[in-house]
Motif scaffolding. Structure first.
Motif, PDB file in Angstrom:
ATOM      1  N   PHE A 109      84.903  29.228  57.402  1.00 30.99           N
ATOM      2  CA  PHE A 109      84.587  29.773  58.609  1.00 30.99           C
ATOM      3  C   PHE A 109      84.221  31.505  58.351  1.00 30.99           C
ATOM      4  O   PHE A 109      84.933  31.969  57.563  1.00 30.99           O
ATOM      5  CB  PHE A 109      85.961  29.934  59.151  1.00 30.99           C
ATOM      6  N   THR A 110      83.434  31.864  59.099  1.00 29.33           N
ATOM      7  CA  THR A 110      82.963  33.342  59.103  1.00 29.33           C
ATOM      8  C   THR A 110      83.173  33.813  60.394  1.00 29.33           C
ATOM      9  O   THR A 110      82.527  33.450  61.409  1.00 29.33           O
ATOM     10  CB  THR A 110      81.292  33.450  58.452  1.00 29.33           C
ATOM     11  N   ILE A 111      83.921  34.799  60.465  1.00 31.16           N
ATOM     12  CA  ILE A 111      83.950  35.164  61.825  1.00 31.16           C
ATOM     13  C   ILE A 111      83.205  36.496  62.038  1.00 31.16           C
ATOM     14  O   ILE A 111      83.136  37.226  61.064  1.00 31.16           O
ATOM     15  CB  ILE A 111      85.457  35.662  61.899  1.00 31.16           C
ATOM     16  N   ASP A 112      82.803  36.897  63.394  1.00 33.84           N
ATOM     17  CA  ASP A 112      81.898  37.945  63.672  1.00 33.84           C
ATOM     18  C   ASP A 112      82.560  39.053  63.160  1.00 33.84           C
ATOM     19  O   ASP A 112      83.755  39.420  63.452  1.00 33.84           O
ATOM     20  CB  ASP A 112      82.196  37.941  65.347  1.00 33.84           C
ATOM     21  N   PRO A 113      81.880  39.954  62.572  1.00 33.39           N
ATOM     22  CA  PRO A 113      82.215  41.277  61.478  1.00 33.39           C
ATOM     23  C   PRO A 113      82.690  42.208  62.474  1.00 33.39           C
ATOM     24  O   PRO A 113      83.781  43.180  62.120  1.00 33.39           O
ATOM     25  CB  PRO A 113      81.101  41.613  60.985  1.00 33.39           C
ATOM     26  N   ALA A 114      82.359  42.217  63.637  1.00 31.16           N
ATOM     27  CA  ALA A 114      82.985  43.202  64.771  1.00 31.16           C
ATOM     28  C   ALA A 114      84.347  43.151  64.823  1.00 31.16           C
ATOM     29  O   ALA A 114      84.997  44.070  64.978  1.00 31.16           O
ATOM     30  CB  ALA A 114      82.368  42.701  66.280  1.00 31.16           C
ATOM     31  N   ALA A 115      85.024  41.809  64.706  1.00 23.88           N
ATOM     32  CA  ALA A 115      86.507  41.833  64.501  1.00 23.88           C
ATOM     33  C   ALA A 115      87.335  42.234  63.503  1.00 23.88           C
ATOM     34  O   ALA A 115      88.411  42.353  63.572  1.00 23.88           O
ATOM     35  CB  ALA A 115      86.804  40.337  64.980  1.00 23.88           C
ATOM     36  N   GLN A 116      86.406  42.526  62.497  1.00 17.02           N
ATOM     37  CA  GLN A 116      87.086  42.949  61.051  1.00 17.02           C
ATOM     38  C   GLN A 116      88.339  42.103  60.784  1.00 17.02           C
ATOM     39  O   GLN A 116      89.180  42.683  60.760  1.00 17.02           O
ATOM     40  CB  GLN A 116      87.352  44.410  61.248  1.00 17.02           C
ATOM     41  N   CYS A 117      88.023  40.926  60.414  1.00 17.15           N
ATOM     42  CA  CYS A 117      88.778  39.848  60.196  1.00 17.15           C
ATOM     43  C   CYS A 117      88.926  39.687  58.518  1.00 17.15           C
ATOM     44  O   CYS A 117      87.950  39.810  57.967  1.00 17.15           O
ATOM     45  CB  CYS A 117      88.721  38.560  60.810  1.00 17.15           C
ATOM     46  N   SER A 118      90.248  39.345  58.001  1.00 21.31           N
ATOM     47  CA  SER A 118      90.195  38.882  56.573  1.00 21.31           C
ATOM     48  C   SER A 118      91.058  37.794  56.550  1.00 21.31           C
ATOM     49  O   SER A 118      92.056  37.897  57.346  1.00 21.31           O
ATOM     50  CB  SER A 118      90.527  40.132  55.664  1.00 21.31           C
ATOM     51  N   PRO A 119      90.882  36.895  55.530  1.00 16.38           N
ATOM     52  CA  PRO A 119      91.696  35.717  55.678  1.00 16.38           C
ATOM     53  C   PRO A 119      93.264  36.133  55.042  1.00 16.38           C
ATOM     54  O   PRO A 119      93.316  36.836  54.315  1.00 16.38           O
ATOM     55  CB  PRO A 119      90.886  34.818  54.562  1.00 16.38           C
ATOM     56  N   ALA A 120      93.809  35.396  55.729  1.00 20.81           N
ATOM     57  CA  ALA A 120      95.428  35.624  55.372  1.00 20.81           C
ATOM     58  C   ALA A 120      96.091  34.378  54.795  1.00 20.81           C
ATOM     59  O   ALA A 120      96.865  34.521  54.116  1.00 20.81           O
ATOM     60  CB  ALA A 120      96.198  36.145  56.643  1.00 20.81           C
ATOM     61  N   LYS A 121      95.821  33.480  55.507  1.00 20.68           N
ATOM     62  CA  LYS A 121      96.749  32.227  55.109  1.00 20.68           C
ATOM     63  C   LYS A 121      96.105  30.764  55.281  1.00 20.68           C
ATOM     64  O   LYS A 121      95.492  30.719  56.262  1.00 20.68           O
ATOM     65  CB  LYS A 121      98.122  32.257  55.706  1.00 20.68           C
ATOM     66  N   VAL A 122      95.961  29.916  54.099  1.00 15.08           N
ATOM     67  CA  VAL A 122      95.373  28.691  54.816  1.00 15.08           C
ATOM     68  C   VAL A 122      96.670  27.515  54.310  1.00 15.08           C
ATOM     69  O   VAL A 122      97.285  27.653  53.286  1.00 15.08           O
ATOM     70  CB  VAL A 122      94.085  28.309  53.751  1.00 15.08           C
ATOM     71  N   THR A 123      96.844  26.672  55.492  1.00 11.05           N
ATOM     72  CA  THR A 123      97.594  25.746  55.005  1.00 11.05           C
ATOM     73  C   THR A 123      97.117  24.340  55.164  1.00 11.05           C
ATOM     74  O   THR A 123      96.539  24.102  56.155  1.00 11.05           O
ATOM     75  CB  THR A 123      99.082  25.535  56.260  1.00 11.05           C
ATOM     76  N   LEU A 124      97.443  23.408  54.294  1.00  6.62           N
ATOM     77  CA  LEU A 124      96.799  22.259  54.350  1.00  6.62           C
ATOM     78  C   LEU A 124      97.857  21.142  54.418  1.00  6.62           C
ATOM     79  O   LEU A 124      98.758  21.215  53.524  1.00  6.62           O
ATOM     80  CB  LEU A 124      96.053  21.962  53.188  1.00  6.62           C
ATOM     81  N   THR A 125      97.679  19.996  55.349  1.00  2.87           N
ATOM     82  CA  THR A 125      98.824  19.175  55.422  1.00  2.87           C
ATOM     83  C   THR A 125      98.317  17.803  55.526  1.00  2.87           C
ATOM     84  O   THR A 125      97.336  17.518  56.175  1.00  2.87           O
ATOM     85  CB  THR A 125      99.488  19.396  56.717  1.00  2.87           C
TER      86      THR A 125
END
Ligand code: ZN
Length: 176
Positions: A82-98
């Motif tokens: 997933f690539t989020i619009d850079p305007a929001a300045q997001c960084s990956p925090a946590k991935v949970t797989l179930t």
């Protein structure tokens, strides 16, 4: 192929094996994705038939299958799914797989089914201002050949709406 034909075609393919209890979500080739936009957080919740990701829906039985599972999990955890619009300045925090059959996470045994199995995943991003994101680019079609269509639900401060993403499209607009 128009939408009705597509629906009928999916229905015919799915009918012999899908039990009524899970027919709402479990269709091979189809993925459900919920995107929640909060002030400083963007969360993507994915619900996929395991078949879309590895080509079978049970525990791996040999080394080749175990490698397929490992490769699929690595792809899901990799940056760029997933690539989020850079305007929001997001960084990956946590991935949970179930996934019950892969013994991942805390899935309830009641959800297990002898014919079908899912893999659910949650991807959390921390953002400077998630509400500034106007799109999310989804790289799942590139990584998983079996995936054909993604049913997206967006819940943002400005409202809720649905989108359908069909191969090879990748961009989900977060504005109406
Ligand atoms: Zn299935």
């Amino acid at each position: 192929m128009n939408l009705l034909h597509y629906a009928l075609w999916l229905g015919i393919l799915a009918f012999p094996t899908v039990s009524p209890a899970q027919s709402h979500a479990h269709q091979h080739g189809l993925l459900r994705l919920d995107i929640a936009v909060e002030a400083r957080k963007l969360t993507l919740q994915m619900e996929s038939p395991l078949d879309n990701l590895v080509g079978f829906e049970r525990a791996p039985r040999n080394d080749a299958e175990r490698k397929r599972v490992e490769a699929a999990l690595a792809k899901l955890k990799a940056a760029g799914v997933f690539t989020i619009d850079p305007a929001a300045q997001c960084s990956p925090a946590k991935v949970t797989l179930t996934s019950a059959v892969l013994k991942l996470g805390t899935s309830q045994p009641a959800a297990a089914n002898h014919n079908h199995a899912d893999l659910d995943a949650s991807f959390e991003f921390e953002c400077q201002d998630a509400t500034r994101a106007t799109f999310v680019d989804v790289g799942l079609f590139d990584s998983f050949a079996g995936m054909q269509q993604i049913e997206v639900q967006v819940a943002a401060p400005k409202g809720q709406f649905k989108r359908t993403l069909k191969r090879p499209a990748r961009r989900v607009a977060l504005t109406r």
